[in-house]
Scaffold this motif. Sequence first.
Motif, PDB file in Angstrom:
ATOM      1  N   LEU A 137      -5.516   4.249   1.790  1.00 43.87           N
ATOM      2  CA  LEU A 137      -6.359   5.059   2.683  1.00 43.87           C
ATOM      3  C   LEU A 137      -7.814   5.003   2.220  1.00 43.87           C
ATOM      4  CD1 LEU A 137      -4.243   8.308   3.225  1.00 43.87           C
ATOM      5  CD2 LEU A 137      -4.813   6.604   4.966  1.00 43.87           C
ATOM      6  N   ALA A 138      -8.022   5.201   0.912  1.00 46.52           N
ATOM      7  CA  ALA A 138      -9.380   5.206   0.361  1.00 46.52           C
ATOM      8  C   ALA A 138     -10.052   3.854   0.593  1.00 46.52           C
ATOM      9  CB  ALA A 138      -9.341   5.544  -1.127  1.00 46.52           C
ATOM     10  N   ALA A 139      -9.288   2.780   0.373  1.00 46.09           N
ATOM     11  CA  ALA A 139      -9.845   1.437   0.550  1.00 46.09           C
ATOM     12  C   ALA A 139     -10.255   1.192   2.002  1.00 46.09           C
ATOM     13  CB  ALA A 139      -8.830   0.386   0.097  1.00 46.09           C
ATOM     14  N   GLY A 185     -11.310   3.570   3.912  1.00 44.99           N
ATOM     15  CA  GLY A 185     -12.280   4.592   4.287  1.00 44.99           C
ATOM     16  C   GLY A 185     -11.690   5.638   5.219  1.00 44.99           C
ATOM     17  N   LEU A 186     -10.380   5.877   5.070  1.00 52.26           N
ATOM     18  CA  LEU A 186      -9.697   6.818   5.958  1.00 52.26           C
ATOM     19  C   LEU A 186      -9.184   8.026   5.190  1.00 52.26           C
ATOM     20  CD1 LEU A 186      -7.583   4.292   8.058  1.00 52.26           C
ATOM     21  CD2 LEU A 186      -9.544   5.625   8.867  1.00 52.26           C
ATOM     22  N   ASP A 187      -8.937   9.081   5.927  1.00 52.24           N
ATOM     23  CA  ASP A 187      -8.355  10.313   5.410  1.00 52.24           C
ATOM     24  C   ASP A 187      -6.921  10.358   5.917  1.00 52.24           C
ATOM     25  OD1 ASP A 187      -7.763  13.377   6.191  1.00 52.24           O
ATOM     26  OD2 ASP A 187      -9.105  13.304   4.455  1.00 52.24           O
ATOM     27  N   ARG A 188      -6.006  10.973   5.162  1.00 48.24           N
ATOM     28  CA  ARG A 188      -4.600  10.978   5.608  1.00 48.24           C
ATOM     29  C   ARG A 188      -4.417  11.756   6.895  1.00 48.24           C
ATOM     30  NH1 ARG A 188      -1.708  15.455   1.703  1.00 48.24           N
ATOM     31  NH2 ARG A 188       0.075  15.321   3.095  1.00 48.24           N
ATOM     32  N   ASP A 189      -5.379  12.630   7.249  1.00 43.39           N
ATOM     33  CA  ASP A 189      -5.271  13.405   8.478  1.00 43.39           C
ATOM     34  C   ASP A 189      -6.025  12.771   9.649  1.00 43.39           C
ATOM     35  OD1 ASP A 189      -3.650  15.503   7.441  1.00 43.39           O
ATOM     36  OD2 ASP A 189      -5.411  16.219   6.357  1.00 43.39           O
ATOM     37  N   ALA A 190      -6.614  11.612   9.420  1.00 45.54           N
ATOM     38  CA  ALA A 190      -7.322  10.934  10.510  1.00 45.54           C
ATOM     39  C   ALA A 190      -6.320  10.581  11.606  1.00 45.54           C
ATOM     40  CB  ALA A 190      -7.985   9.659   9.988  1.00 45.54           C
ATOM     41  N   PRO A 191      -6.703  10.728  12.869  1.00 43.32           N
ATOM     42  CA  PRO A 191      -5.782  10.318  13.924  1.00 43.32           C
ATOM     43  C   PRO A 191      -5.580   8.806  13.880  1.00 43.32           C
ATOM     44  CG  PRO A 191      -7.903  10.997  14.846  1.00 43.32           C
ATOM     45  CD  PRO A 191      -7.956  11.256  13.368  1.00 43.32           C
ATOM     46  N   ARG A 224      -9.333  -1.974  13.462  1.00 44.68           N
ATOM     47  CA  ARG A 224      -9.535  -3.089  12.517  1.00 44.68           C
ATOM     48  C   ARG A 224     -10.300  -2.601  11.294  1.00 44.68           C
ATOM     49  NH1 ARG A 224      -6.112  -6.678  13.147  1.00 44.68           N
ATOM     50  NH2 ARG A 224      -7.421  -8.082  11.942  1.00 44.68           N
ATOM     51  N   GLY A 225      -9.810  -1.549  10.666  1.00 43.70           N
ATOM     52  CA  GLY A 225     -10.469  -1.079   9.456  1.00 43.70           C
ATOM     53  C   GLY A 225     -11.328   0.131   9.672  1.00 43.70           C
ATOM     54  N   GLY A 226     -12.546  -0.064  10.111  1.00 44.01           N
ATOM     55  CA  GLY A 226     -13.463   1.060  10.280  1.00 44.01           C
ATOM     56  C   GLY A 226     -14.510   1.028   9.192  1.00 44.01           C
TER      57      GLY A 226
END
Length: 139
Positions: free
Chosen positions: A115-117, A119-125, A131-133
Motif C-alpha cells: 500500500l505504501a509503495a 501511495g495508497l491508504d488501506r481505506d482508500a476506495p 494504474r498506481g496513482g
Amino acid sequence: MAGLTTGAPTPQSITVHEQSRVLEVVFSDGAHFRIPFELMRVYSPSAEVQGHGPGQQVLQTGKRDVTITALAPVGNYAVQPSFSDGHDSGIFSWNYLYELGRDAQALWADYLDRLAAAGLDRDAPMAPKARGGHGCGGH
C-alpha cells in the motif's frame, strides 16, 4: 480425506465471528487461528485479486469493514466465502487457510508495504483499473 496430503492439518472447526470480523479455525494439529476477514479478502486466491500470473496481483483497498456473508464448503478440501463487497470467487483450501493464519503478521506487513509503495491508504476506495496513482503525500 481424499485429495489431502496425508498428515496435513485439517480444520476441526470453522467459526465466522461477524462482530469481530474474524474467521476462527481450529486445525487437527492443535493450531488455532483467528484470521481477519480483511486479510482473507486482500489475499483472496481468486484470479480477480491474484491476476493471471506473477506480478499481476491487484492491490485491494477499502476492505477494513468487509464481512463474510456466507461460507460454502468446497468438497472436503476448501471453503468459498462470500464477502459483503460482492467478492465470492476465492476458494480457500485448508492449506491456504493454514498459511494465512500462520503467516498473518508477515502477510499483513507485506500488504501495508505494498500500500505504501503504491501511495495508497488501506481505506482508500478501490479505483476501477487504477494504474498506481501519484499519492499526495500531504497527510
